[in-house]
Each structure stands twice: as structure tokens, then as C-alpha cells.
Design a protein around this motif. Structure first.
Motif, short mmCIF file in Angstrom:
data_model
loop_
_atom_site.label_atom_id
_atom_site.label_comp_id
_atom_site.label_asym_id
_atom_site.label_seq_id
_atom_site.Cartn_x
_atom_site.Cartn_y
_atom_site.Cartn_z
N MET A 272 0.84 -1.19 0.00
CA MET A 272 0.00 0.00 0.00
C MET A 272 0.88 1.24 0.00
N THR A 273 0.50 2.21 -0.84
CA THR A 273 1.27 3.45 -0.94
C THR A 273 1.07 4.29 0.32
N SER A 274 2.18 4.74 0.89
CA SER A 274 2.12 5.57 2.11
C SER A 274 2.87 6.87 1.88
N SER A 275 2.30 7.94 2.43
CA SER A 275 2.98 9.22 2.43
C SER A 275 3.99 9.26 3.58
N MET A 276 4.96 10.15 3.48
CA MET A 276 5.89 10.34 4.60
C MET A 276 5.49 11.52 5.47
N THR A 277 4.42 12.21 5.10
CA THR A 277 3.96 13.39 5.85
C THR A 277 2.75 13.04 6.69
N ALA A 278 2.87 13.18 8.01
CA ALA A 278 1.75 12.84 8.89
C ALA A 278 2.02 13.39 10.28
N PHE A 279 0.97 13.34 11.13
CA PHE A 279 1.06 13.81 12.50
C PHE A 279 0.17 12.94 13.37
N ALA A 280 0.64 12.66 14.60
CA ALA A 280 -0.15 11.88 15.55
C ALA A 280 0.06 12.45 16.95
N ARG A 281 -1.00 12.40 17.75
CA ARG A 281 -0.92 12.87 19.13
C ARG A 281 -1.71 11.92 20.02
N VAL A 282 -1.07 11.46 21.08
CA VAL A 282 -1.70 10.53 22.04
C VAL A 282 -1.49 11.07 23.44
N GLN A 283 -2.57 11.11 24.21
CA GLN A 283 -2.49 11.55 25.60
C GLN A 283 -2.99 10.43 26.50
N ILE A 284 -2.27 10.19 27.58
CA ILE A 284 -2.63 9.16 28.56
C ILE A 284 -2.77 9.81 29.93
N GLN A 285 -3.88 9.53 30.58
CA GLN A 285 -4.16 10.07 31.91
C GLN A 285 -4.30 8.92 32.89
N GLU A 286 -3.47 8.93 33.94
CA GLU A 286 -3.52 7.87 34.96
C GLU A 286 -3.48 8.50 36.34
N ASP A 287 -3.58 7.66 37.37
CA ASP A 287 -3.54 8.16 38.74
C ASP A 287 -2.22 8.86 39.06
N TRP A 288 -1.14 8.38 38.45
CA TRP A 288 0.17 8.96 38.74
C TRP A 288 0.41 10.27 37.99
N GLY A 289 -0.43 10.57 36.99
CA GLY A 289 -0.25 11.80 36.22
C GLY A 289 -0.67 11.61 34.78
N SER A 290 -0.06 12.36 33.89
CA SER A 290 -0.41 12.28 32.47
C SER A 290 0.84 12.39 31.61
N LEU A 291 0.72 11.86 30.38
CA LEU A 291 1.81 12.01 29.41
C LEU A 291 1.20 12.26 28.04
N VAL A 292 1.95 12.97 27.20
CA VAL A 292 1.49 13.31 25.86
C VAL A 292 2.61 13.02 24.87
N TRP A 293 2.28 12.24 23.84
CA TRP A 293 3.20 11.98 22.73
C TRP A 293 2.74 12.79 21.52
N GLU A 294 3.67 13.44 20.85
CA GLU A 294 3.41 14.07 19.56
C GLU A 294 4.48 13.60 18.58
N ILE A 295 4.03 13.09 17.43
CA ILE A 295 4.97 12.58 16.42
C ILE A 295 4.65 13.26 15.09
N ARG A 296 5.67 13.85 14.50
CA ARG A 296 5.55 14.47 13.18
C ARG A 296 6.53 13.80 12.23
N SER A 297 6.09 13.55 11.02
CA SER A 297 7.00 12.97 10.03
C SER A 297 6.88 13.73 8.72
N VAL A 298 8.02 13.93 8.07
CA VAL A 298 8.08 14.59 6.77
C VAL A 298 8.99 13.75 5.86
N ASN A 299 9.01 14.13 4.59
CA ASN A 299 9.78 13.32 3.64
C ASN A 299 11.28 13.44 3.89
#
Length: 289
Positions: free
Chosen positions: A1-28
Motif C-alpha cells: 500500500m502506498t504511504s505518504s511520509m507526511t503525517a502527525f499523531a498525538r496521544v495523551q494518557i491520563q492515569e492516577d500517577w499523572g499524564s503524558l502526551v506523545w506528539e509525532i511528526r514525520s516529513v519526507n
């Protein structure tokens, strides 16, 4: 399957101990080049994160950013008493061998690795959550890359259709172009009031036909167009962007040859149209993994 190299993703996790946020950016990018912006407490998981990237991505410059915030709560020290006893024995042994030994500072003992076991346990939980969140973000990134890749594929296939139409149109024009050039030769001879020499006319037509012989170029264009289509639809063959880039160069070479052989406005216009379509595709191919 053809895939681009340009994209963005963001994931946030909230737990009793606190929170974390991932941000991933990709370009060609020509190769796979990951970059991480991590807090110092998360540096030890970077090798595991890089391994996840290598398994899921093949090309692109990938910037990964992690932020986490621990919940401020009442500090309860969970001391490793077994380790404290060992430290105490070690201090006594040192004191037995040396006459002048500085008094042990309890606060410094608390900073000894492993003495406060609750902090290490909490960071281990955070690290596991961070790795899990990173994997989720990579999945989202790949999904977006594939959606973008499908759009790029549709764009390129539309240009390939137009290229095929241009090639077929030119094939249909060639007999008329040749006849038009024949008439021009006859007109020039008539204007010069030269006696029509059938042998001379035949020689001129042979030379003209050789100059206009673009069948090989048209055949190769059709072959390259078919190969681009096959490459776009191929699956399980890894990154296809480099192969597509090579095919764009081959298509452009044939279009340039057509242009160099042009002795008629119709042939010139076809060569120009092909070059425009190829350049449009080439720009988009740069973003394909």
C-alpha cells in the motif's frame, strides 16, 4: 500500500500517577531519521522507542516529543530497609579501617540509588505507559500516512491517465503530421520552380520519416506508465518512493527525446504536456515512502 511520509499523531494518557502526551511528526526524507525530545527521566527507554520506529517505518524524518506530568501528592517514603542495613554495615566497616571518617548525612543516604523504592516503582510504571502510548501514536501516524498515500496515488494515477491519452493522441496524429510535412516539401519545390524529381522527393520523405520516428519513445513511455501503475499497487514490497522517483526520471528522459525530435507543433505540444504531467507527479512522489 502506498504511504505518504507526511503525517502527525498525538496521544495523551491520563492515569492516577499523572499524564503524558506523545506528539509525532514525520516529513519526507531519503532515509529513516528519527529525532527524540525526551525528559531526562525517560532517556533510558529511547532504545526501545527507536526499535519500534524501525519496525513500523521505513523512510522519513520523524520528530518525537514526550511530555509527562506527575501528580503532586503527599510524599510517603517507602524505604528499602534491606539496602539500608547493608549500607550501615558498609559504613561501620569503613569506620573500622579509618580513624577520621565524616559523619554520614541521612539526606545523602536517601539519595542513594534504590533506597527510596517507591520512586523507582512509579517511574517504571510511567515508562511502560510511555512505550505503550508511543506504539499507539505510531499506529495513528501510519494510518494517516496511508490515507495521505492513497490521495497521492489517486493524484498520480490521474496524471498517468492523461499521459496515456497524450501518447495515443500523438500516435493518431503521426500520419497526418507526415502528410503535412510532405505537402510542405512539395510547396517548397514548387516555389523554387524546381522540376519534381520523384527520387529526390523520396529521399526527403525518408529523412523526414527518420526524424519523426518516435515509436520507440512512445513504446517506452507506455512501458514506464504501466510500471508506475504496478509499483503504486504493489504490496508487501516495502518503500516504493525511490523506485517511483527513478521511473519519473525515465519518463522525463523519453519526453525530452520527443521534444528533441519535434518538427511539428503537434509533437512539440505533446512533449510539453508530458513534461508538465511528469513534473506534477515528481513533486508528489517526493512525499511517498
Amino acid at each position: 500500500m502506498t504511504s505518504s511520509m507526511t503525517a502527525f499523531a498525538r496521544v495523551q494518557i491520563q492515569e492516577d500517577w499523572g499524564s503524558l502526551v506523545w506528539e509525532i511528526r514525520s516529513v519526507n526524507h531519503r532515509y529513516l531519521e528519527p529525532h527524540f525530545r525526551l525528559m531526562e527521566q525517560a532517556r533510558e527507554i529511547e532504545p526501545a522507542l527507536r526499535e519500534l520506529i524501525r519496525k513500523q517505518l521505513k523512510r522519513g524524518k520523524v520528530e518525537c516529543s514526550l511530555k509527562f506530568q506527575l501528580v503532586e501528592k503527599e510524599q510517603v517514603l517507602d524505604l528499602n530497609r534491606v539496602l539500608l542495613e547493608k549500607l550501615q554495615l558498609a559504613v561501620r566497616e569503613v569506620e573500622a579501617h579509618f580513624s577520621r571518617v565524616a559523619q554520614v548525612n541521612p539526606l545523602e543516604v536517601l539519595q542513594w540509588p534504590g533506597v527510596q523504592s517507591n520512586e523507582e516503582t512509579e517511574m517504571a510504571v510511567v515508562h511502560r505507559a510511555a512505550i505503550k502510548g508511543f506504539n499507539t501514536a505510531l499506529i495513528q501516524l501510519n494510518e494517516m500516512r496511508q490515507r495521505e498515500g492513497q490521495e497521492l496515488q489517486s493524484f498520480i494515477e490521474a496524471r498517468l491517465d492523461k499521459m496515456g491519452d497524450e501518447v495515443q493522441r500523438l500516435r493518431g496524429l503521426l500520419p497526418d503530421i507526415l502528410q503535412s510535412q510532405r505537402e510542405k516539401i512539395l510547396d517548397r519545390l514548387a516555389e523554387a520552380r524546381q522540376e519534381l524529381n520523384p527520387e529526390r522527393l523520396e529521399q526527403e520523405m525518408v529523412i523526414l520519416a527518420q526524424k519523426m520516428d518516435v515509436d520507440e519513445e512512445l513504446d517506452r513511455l507506455e512501458t514506464h506508465i504501466a510500471e508506475v501503475r504496478r509499483t503504486l499497487k504493489s504490496s508487501g514490497q516495502g518503500a516504493v518512493g525511490r523506485r517511483l522517483d527513478f521511473l519519473m526520471q525515465e519518463l522525463n528522459r523519453e519526453a525530452n527525446t520527443l521534444s528533441s525530435k519535434s518538427i511539428h507543433a503537434g509533437l512539440t505540444q505533446t512533449a510539453v504536456n508530458l513534461k508538465v504531467l511528469i513534473e506534477q507527479m515528481r513533486e508528489q512522489v517526493q512525499n511517498i515512502e
